[in-house]
Design an enzyme around this catalytic site. Structure first.
Site, PDB file in Angstrom:
ATOM      1  N   GLY A  71      37.058  42.357  43.008  1.00  0.00           N
ATOM      2  CA  GLY A  71      37.641  42.607  44.318  1.00  0.00           C
ATOM      3  C   GLY A  71      37.463  44.057  44.761  1.00  0.00           C
ATOM      4  O   GLY A  71      37.245  44.346  45.942  1.00  0.00           O
ATOM      5  N   GLN A 182      44.505  38.211  46.628  1.00  0.00           N
ATOM      6  CA  GLN A 182      45.739  37.510  46.210  1.00  0.00           C
ATOM      7  C   GLN A 182      45.958  36.216  46.994  1.00  0.00           C
ATOM      8  O   GLN A 182      46.919  35.494  46.745  1.00  0.00           O
ATOM      9  CB  GLN A 182      46.965  38.417  46.375  1.00  0.00           C
ATOM     10  CG  GLN A 182      46.979  39.625  45.458  1.00  0.00           C
ATOM     11  CD  GLN A 182      47.224  39.276  43.986  1.00  0.00           C
ATOM     12  OE1 GLN A 182      47.650  38.178  43.634  1.00  0.00           O
ATOM     13  NE2 GLN A 182      46.923  40.225  43.112  1.00  0.00           N
ATOM     14  N   SER A 202      38.296  37.714  44.212  1.00  0.00           N
ATOM     15  CA  SER A 202      38.197  38.142  42.817  1.00  0.00           C
ATOM     16  C   SER A 202      38.436  36.936  41.903  1.00  0.00           C
ATOM     17  O   SER A 202      39.308  36.105  42.176  1.00  0.00           O
ATOM     18  CB  SER A 202      39.237  39.227  42.545  1.00  0.00           C
ATOM     19  OG  SER A 202      39.197  39.590  41.193  1.00  0.00           O
ATOM     20  N   THR A 240      20.566  42.695  38.007  1.00  0.00           N
ATOM     21  CA  THR A 240      20.571  41.335  37.445  1.00  0.00           C
ATOM     22  C   THR A 240      21.987  40.782  37.482  1.00  0.00           C
ATOM     23  O   THR A 240      22.946  41.466  37.107  1.00  0.00           O
ATOM     24  CB  THR A 240      20.045  41.362  35.993  1.00  0.00           C
ATOM     25  OG1 THR A 240      18.737  41.942  36.024  1.00  0.00           O
ATOM     26  CG2 THR A 240      19.980  39.969  35.395  1.00  0.00           C
ATOM     27  N   CYS A 329      47.064  47.609  38.957  1.00  0.00           N
ATOM     28  CA  CYS A 329      45.970  48.533  39.235  1.00  0.00           C
ATOM     29  C   CYS A 329      46.504  49.922  39.571  1.00  0.00           C
ATOM     30  O   CYS A 329      45.771  50.888  39.599  1.00  0.00           O
ATOM     31  CB  CYS A 329      45.131  48.025  40.391  1.00  0.00           C
ATOM     32  SG  CYS A 329      44.842  46.267  40.273  1.00  0.00           S
TER      33      CYS A 329
HETATM   34  C1  LIG Z   1      45.031  42.664  46.832  1.00  0.00           C
HETATM   35  C2  LIG Z   1      44.049  43.119  45.797  1.00  0.00           C
HETATM   36  N1  LIG Z   1      42.855  43.587  46.179  1.00  0.00           N
HETATM   37  C3  LIG Z   1      41.933  43.994  45.287  1.00  0.00           C
HETATM   38  C4  LIG Z   1      42.173  43.938  43.935  1.00  0.00           C
HETATM   39  C5  LIG Z   1      41.120  44.399  42.976  1.00  0.00           C
HETATM   40  O1  LIG Z   1      40.458  43.296  42.400  1.00  0.00           O
HETATM   41  P1  LIG Z   1      39.660  43.485  41.012  1.00  0.00           P
HETATM   42  O2  LIG Z   1      40.679  43.622  39.940  1.00  0.00           O
HETATM   43  O3  LIG Z   1      38.848  42.215  40.894  1.00  0.00           O
HETATM   44  O4  LIG Z   1      38.792  44.673  41.185  1.00  0.00           O
HETATM   45  C6  LIG Z   1      43.430  43.482  43.477  1.00  0.00           C
HETATM   46  C7  LIG Z   1      43.749  43.479  42.028  1.00  0.00           C
HETATM   47  O5  LIG Z   1      44.879  43.517  41.636  1.00  0.00           O
HETATM   48  C8  LIG Z   1      44.368  43.041  44.439  1.00  0.00           C
HETATM   49  O6  LIG Z   1      45.560  42.574  44.056  1.00  0.00           O
END
Ligand SMILES: Cc1ncc(COP(=O)(O)O)c(C=O)c1O
Length: 386
Positions: A71, A182, A202, A240, A329
């Site tokens: 994501g 989400q 994601s 790739t 995150c």
């Molecule tokens: C709303 C949202 N966007 C983007 C992401 C990032 O996705 P990824 O973990 O696949 O990089 C997250 C991950 O928690 C998310 O909750």
């Protein structure tokens, strides 16, 4: 009780069918999808199937999906890729104060390069301010980037209304990017109806593997690739392909296809049971975010007054319950949640916030166990701290 995993917004457990599907490109169909021989063609076929699976659940065409490393990369590509082609039409971007860090930090960097960014306010439920959007949007606006479902509190943003406002500027070059990470599998997504131009996805939030995601790019949109290479992924992403990851993502998408309503009805039931059980048994607990039935089915954010969320997370872990204080995150960052701050939540409630995020694999027994554990440990912790 065995592990009770309530951190499904951070990531989900890969399904056994997903792991099984991933074994094929790891063991037998390991050709390079760009190779001209049959082993390459077989790998390419697997990717095509995954693309079709993903396209089906968001009602897109397979040619409109490209695979990324997740994501975060999808958000970066959507933003940088459009702005590189749109900068001659305007200098203004609109987003909200409650986006994921992969959008917010990208836009903060762009501000330093001279872009003008408006961060829309949200109300106490986390919902963006449509009136403010109406006021600030202009001929100079080239990109509106909004998350569909908030990862910390579960607010569902009014994407259709946002699009209605944007449509008044149809004649100018103005794209709508939606972070759907989400939302995938949790609400019905239909890019044809909602006229979303770009949608980030994601895999690891829908029981697929980590490190793979996707970006839906409406067929009439052109992006500038952010890294050059061998022209893979319709020329948008050289390199790739991560065939096992893509196959796993495709399989995870296939498993949720046609099953979203049933799964979300079930998670809504669990969420309500959890919230009501906790609130009935304990004082000083509040829900952060929308009312239970208004928010997304899998996210429940609660504040336990007088406690620190972090302390509660560790006390829960001692009882085999896994939850989190907010977005995984951003949890390395010890600052209080930018989402709760934007919603105007007071400091004590912010400090005591815990996010419980569900999957359709959770059971009522697990929920009842968590209620019992909290009923037991919250008063004890409050006594020790107080
Ligand atoms: C709303 C949202 N966007 C983007 C992401 C990032 O996705 P990824 O973990 O696949 O990089 C997250 C991950 O928690 C998310 O909750």
């Amino acid at each position: 009780m065995d592990k009770v995993y309530l951190d499904n917004s951070a990531t989900t457990k890969p399904k056994s069918e997903v792991i099984e599907a991933m074994m094929k490109p790891l063991t037998t169909t390991y050709g390079n999808p760009s190779s001209l021989h049959s082993m390459g063609e077989e790998a390419e076929k697997l990717i095509k199937q995954a693309r079709r699976n993903l396209a089906r659940i968001i009602r897109a065409d397979g040619r409109e999906i490209i695979f990324t490393s997740g994501g975060t990369e999808a958000n970066n590509l959507a933003i940088h890729g459009t702005l590189d082609t749109l900068k001659r039409y305007g200098n203004h971007i609109i987003t909200t104060k409650v986006e994921h860090s992969s959008v917010l930090t990208t836009l903060e960097e762009l501000e330093k390069e001279g872009w003008e960014v408006t961060y829309l306010e949200v109300d106490e439920t986390g919902k963006l301010d449509l009136q403010q959007l109406q006021k600030v949007i202009s001929e100079d606006t080239v990109l509106v980037s909004i998350m569909h479902v908030n990862s910390e509190v579960g607010t569902i943003q009014p994407i259709a209304e946002v699009k209605e406002i944007i449509n008044k500027y149809k004649d100018s070059k103005l794209y709508l990017h939606v972070d759907g990470v989400q939302a995938l599998g949790k609400i019905e997504l239909d890019v044809s109806n909602s006229q979303i131009d770009l949608l980030s996805l994601s895999s690891h939030k829908i029981h697929g593997p980590k490190g793979v995601g996707g970006l839906y790019i409406s067929e009439d949109i052109r992006l500038k690739p952010q890294f050059s290479g061998g022209g893979q992924e319709m020329g948008y992403r050289g390199g790739t392909e991560n065939v096992p990851g893509i196959v796993g993502f495709g399989q995870a998408a296939e498993l949720i296809s046609g099953n979203i309503k049933q799964a979300t009805d079930y998670m809504q039931k669990l969420k309500k049971r959890l919230a009501q059980g906790i609130i009935n048994n304990l004082n000083g607990v509040q829900i952060n975010g929308p009312e239970l039935k208004e928010g997304v089915a899998h996210i429940l954010n609660l504040s336990f007054r007088g406690l620190k969320g972090e302390v509660l997370i560790h006390a829960l872990e001692d009882k085999n319950v896994y939850a989190s204080t907010g977005s995984a995150c951003s949890s390395q960052n010890s600052d209080l949640s930018h989402v709760l701050q934007a919603m105007g939540i007071d400091d004590e409630a912010m400090e005591g916030a815990v996010r419980f995020s569900l999957s359709s694999e959770n059971t009522e027994e697990e929920i009842d166990y968590v209620i019992d554990v909290l009923t037991d440990i919250v008063p004890q912790l409050r006594k020790i701290i107080g």
